[in-house]
Write a protein that holds these residues in place. Structure first.
Motif, PDB file in Angstrom:
ATOM      1  N   GLY A   8      55.755  53.561  33.134  1.00 54.69           N
ATOM      2  CA  GLY A   8      55.461  52.240  32.578  1.00 54.69           C
ATOM      3  C   GLY A   8      55.822  51.127  33.553  1.00 54.69           C
ATOM      4  O   GLY A   8      55.076  50.143  33.707  1.00 54.69           O
ATOM      5  N   ILE A   9      56.943  51.274  34.233  1.00 54.31           N
ATOM      6  CA  ILE A   9      57.379  50.279  35.222  1.00 54.31           C
ATOM      7  C   ILE A   9      56.433  50.260  36.422  1.00 54.31           C
ATOM      8  O   ILE A   9      56.031  49.197  36.906  1.00 54.31           O
ATOM      9  N   ILE A  10      56.044  51.453  36.877  1.00 50.29           N
ATOM     10  CA  ILE A  10      55.134  51.557  38.026  1.00 50.29           C
ATOM     11  C   ILE A  10      53.779  50.932  37.706  1.00 50.29           C
ATOM     12  O   ILE A  10      53.211  50.187  38.521  1.00 50.29           O
ATOM     13  N   VAL A  11      53.264  51.213  36.502  1.00 51.16           N
ATOM     14  CA  VAL A  11      51.973  50.657  36.090  1.00 51.16           C
ATOM     15  C   VAL A  11      52.040  49.132  36.036  1.00 51.16           C
ATOM     16  O   VAL A  11      51.105  48.432  36.442  1.00 51.16           O
ATOM     17  N   THR A  12      53.147  48.610  35.544  1.00 48.22           N
ATOM     18  CA  THR A  12      53.327  47.151  35.480  1.00 48.22           C
ATOM     19  C   THR A  12      53.266  46.529  36.876  1.00 48.22           C
ATOM     20  O   THR A  12      52.583  45.523  37.097  1.00 48.22           O
ATOM     21  N   LEU A  13      53.976  47.135  37.819  1.00 44.53           N
ATOM     22  CA  LEU A  13      53.998  46.618  39.192  1.00 44.53           C
ATOM     23  C   LEU A  13      52.617  46.654  39.829  1.00 44.53           C
ATOM     24  O   LEU A  13      52.162  45.669  40.432  1.00 44.53           O
ATOM     25  N   PHE A  14      51.922  47.781  39.688  1.00 42.39           N
ATOM     26  CA  PHE A  14      50.574  47.886  40.242  1.00 42.39           C
ATOM     27  C   PHE A  14      49.605  46.925  39.545  1.00 42.39           C
ATOM     28  O   PHE A  14      48.701  46.373  40.174  1.00 42.39           O
ATOM     29  N   GLY A  15      49.808  46.739  38.242  1.00 43.29           N
ATOM     30  CA  GLY A  15      48.960  45.815  37.488  1.00 43.29           C
ATOM     31  C   GLY A  15      49.099  44.387  37.973  1.00 43.29           C
ATOM     32  O   GLY A  15      48.115  43.646  38.080  1.00 43.29           O
ATOM     33  N   VAL A  16      50.332  43.986  38.282  1.00 45.78           N
ATOM     34  CA  VAL A  16      50.582  42.636  38.799  1.00 45.78           C
ATOM     35  C   VAL A  16      49.935  42.462  40.175  1.00 45.78           C
ATOM     36  O   VAL A  16      49.326  41.428  40.476  1.00 45.78           O
ATOM     37  N   ILE A  17      50.047  43.493  41.028  1.00 43.44           N
ATOM     38  CA  ILE A  17      49.429  43.441  42.356  1.00 43.44           C
ATOM     39  C   ILE A  17      47.906  43.344  42.239  1.00 43.44           C
ATOM     40  O   ILE A  17      47.260  42.544  42.936  1.00 43.44           O
ATOM     41  N   LEU A  18      47.342  44.141  41.340  1.00 43.08           N
ATOM     42  CA  LEU A  18      45.891  44.150  41.147  1.00 43.08           C
ATOM     43  C   LEU A  18      45.367  42.809  40.652  1.00 43.08           C
ATOM     44  O   LEU A  18      44.232  42.422  40.948  1.00 43.08           O
ATOM     45  N   TYR A  19      46.203  42.082  39.941  1.00 42.91           N
ATOM     46  CA  TYR A  19      45.846  40.766  39.403  1.00 42.91           C
ATOM     47  C   TYR A  19      45.352  39.822  40.506  1.00 42.91           C
ATOM     48  O   TYR A  19      44.425  39.028  40.300  1.00 42.91           O
ATOM     49  N   PHE A  20      45.944  39.911  41.679  1.00 47.04           N
ATOM     50  CA  PHE A  20      45.610  39.001  42.779  1.00 47.04           C
ATOM     51  C   PHE A  20      44.327  39.395  43.520  1.00 47.04           C
ATOM     52  O   PHE A  20      43.888  38.692  44.426  1.00 47.04           O
ATOM     53  N   PHE A  21      43.718  40.517  43.099  1.00 49.12           N
ATOM     54  CA  PHE A  21      42.486  40.964  43.745  1.00 49.12           C
ATOM     55  C   PHE A  21      41.291  40.959  42.785  1.00 49.12           C
ATOM     56  O   PHE A  21      40.236  41.513  43.104  1.00 49.12           O
TER      57      PHE A  21
END
Length: 513
Positions: free
Chosen positions: A99-112
């Motif tokens: 869940g933590i990993i998905v959150t981090l990747f989700g935030v990164i993906l937001y900028f793309f």
């Protein structure tokens, strides 16, 4: 476990899931119709696109649930509650980290997002919409882990009441919100809260059903069990990436190379295909635990015999649904939302063939999962992914939407052939070439010829509307049935299926009387 018990549990699970899915399907059509009328094709495309984009984040799960489910079959059969408790506690901790990993990747993906979505600037409040999708995805990892226990124990049918209650609540709430507020964000907020409530209710129910299980056990997993999980997760990582690149990238490619509206048009047909595929996959998912038990307790000849039967049944279901989809999908879309959303004939045939071609390996996948053979073909999904993306992107430049679908079909050739090879080599210990000659190739040739012939015969019907739809369905049903009897009546699997249906009919008649 006796064969009757395995069959009984499989039927219970399949039947209960089917009931829930029928209700879900009917209600989802109602809500989707309101959605299209209220929010239009742009948000319809956004909905399909972000579902694919966010499914990319689920790759972080890496098949942990499948690997752990495999490790639960034996302790559940032996009622080893200590081992089950340790396994479920480990699963809970792993899902929390995911869940933590998905959150981090989700935030990164937001900028793309602006690179992924062609019409990024023309979609109002897209940032908020994306965040809501992300929250909905992440929450699953903290609320859904207990469900795997009751599924692995072949008792998923006990969740039927909960699933029906919250399915009705979800779609009813969404319909009301769309009609009153006409707002996509409010629609997503309602979806989030209802789904969280369902997961919490499921967790409470599972805890009560399995009072012997300690979901906060301090005992560590045995080294050999942990080694099996790690091995399978490493292998499943490739399968997860492959599955996403095959099933999760189409809408992204279409959006980026064509437009978001085309995603909306395609998603209507894809929704129909997904619903059909989900029902069939649901049936076979419920067979996984039973087949896993079969492999542990029965000989290989018995396993091969059962495999051929469930493989033939899969062929019948996918070929029948594929033919019906080809003949009826556009007629249905025209009745449902209007001829504006109808795709051309070639596109529909390609969607249907892709559905059949990729779908008929469901029996192989079921046996593969039951046997835990994730490592043996782990490189196949990676190769499939590369082939799919390359061909889909290249062909999309020249033939548009059809190119994306053809790319998916081309990429499916590798797993279709190799997966059956590993089953025959590692489980059945027989030559797989006989299977291709007697079963696979005849199935494939039959579908292509029958689909084209029946479509053009049905296309003669000029009557539109519901009456035309019913007439075409009856014609296609009769022609398909005759074709199956003519081509496969001598197959032992056909005789088995016929006998099974006769017995089922007799049981239904007895219950009525």
């Amino acid at each position: 476990m006796e064969e009757k018990s395995r069959t009984k549990n499989s039927i219970f699970n399949a039947s209960s899931n089917f009931i829930v899915y029928v209700i879900k399907t009917l209600l989802s059509f109602v809500v989707r119709t309101i959605f299209i009328k209220v929010l239009g094709e742009l948000y319809l495309g956004v909905n399909g696109l972000l579902s694919n984009v966010l499914s990319m984040l689920s790759l972080a799960e890496l098949g942990v649930s499948s690997a752990i489910s495999f490790c639960l079959y034996k302790p559940l059969a032996e009622k080893d509650y200590r081992k089950i408790s340790a396994t479920m506690t480990f699963f809970k901790k792993v899902y929390a980290v995911i869940g933590i990993i998905v959150t981090l990747f989700g935030v990164i993906l937001y900028f793309f997002l602006d690179d992924i979505i062609k019409e990024y600037d023309s979609i109002p409040q897209l940032n908020i919409i994306y965040i809501l999708y992300l929250i909905n995805t992440v929450s699953t990892y903290y609320t859904a882990y207990k469900e795997i226990l009751i599924i692995a124990d072949q008792k998923a049918y006990k969740l039927t009441k909960i699933n029906i209650i919250f399915t009705v609540l979800l779609y009813f709430s969404q319909a009301i919100v769309l009609l009153l507020f006409k707002n996509f964000i409010v629609y997503l907020v309602v979806q989030f809260f209802v789904q969280i409530m369902q997961k919490v209710a499921t967790n409470i129910y599972v805890s009560k059903q399995y009072k012997e299980i300690n979901f906060n056990s301090k005992e560590k997993l045995e080294k050999n069990t942990l080694a099996v999980i790690k091995k399978n997760v490493k292998a499943m990582m490739f399968h997860k990436v492959g599955d996403y690149c095959i099933n999760g990238t189409d809408n992204i490619i279409i959006s980026n190379m064509i437009n978001v509206s085309t995603v909306g048009y395609y998603s209507n047909y894809n929704m129909i295909i997904t619903m059909i595929n989900s029902i069939i996959t649901m049936i076979y998912n419920n067979l996984t635990a039973s087949f896993g038990n079969l492999l542990v307790k029965e000989d290989k000849n018995k396993s091969l015999e059962i495999f051929k039967k469930i493989d033939f049944i899969a062929f019948i279901m996918y070929s029948f649904c594929g033919v019906m989809f080809t003949c009826l999908a556009s007629r249905f879309v025209e009745i449902w939302v209007g001829d504006r959303y109808v795709l051309d004939t070639l596109t529909v045939m390609l969607i249907s063939f892709s559905f059949f071609f990729t779908g008929t390996r469901v029996a192989c996948t079921t046996v593969r999962n039951a046997a835990g053979l994730y490592n043996e073909d782990k490189w196949v999904p990676l190769g499939q992914s590369i082939i799919n993306i390359i061909f889909s992107v290249l062909l999309a430049k020249y033939i548009g939407l059809n190119g994306v679908i053809v790319g998916t079909i081309i990429s499916s050739i590798l797993p279709n052939f190799y997966r059956i090879y590993i089953l025959y080599k590692n489980i059945f210990k027989e030559k797989y070439s006989n299977y291709f000659k007697k079963y696979y190739l005849p199935y494939l040739v039959f579908f292509v010829i029958v689909m084209v012939i029946i479509y053009y015969i049905c296309n003669i019907v000029s009557i539109r509307g519901i009456s035309g739809f019913i007439l075409v369905f009856l014609i296609a049903l009769i022609l398909y049935t005759l074709a199956v009897v003519l081509c496969f009546s001598r197959y032992s699997e056909f005789v088995y299926l016929k006998g099974f249906l006769v017995k089922l009919k007799e049981k239904i008649i007895k219950r009525r009387n």
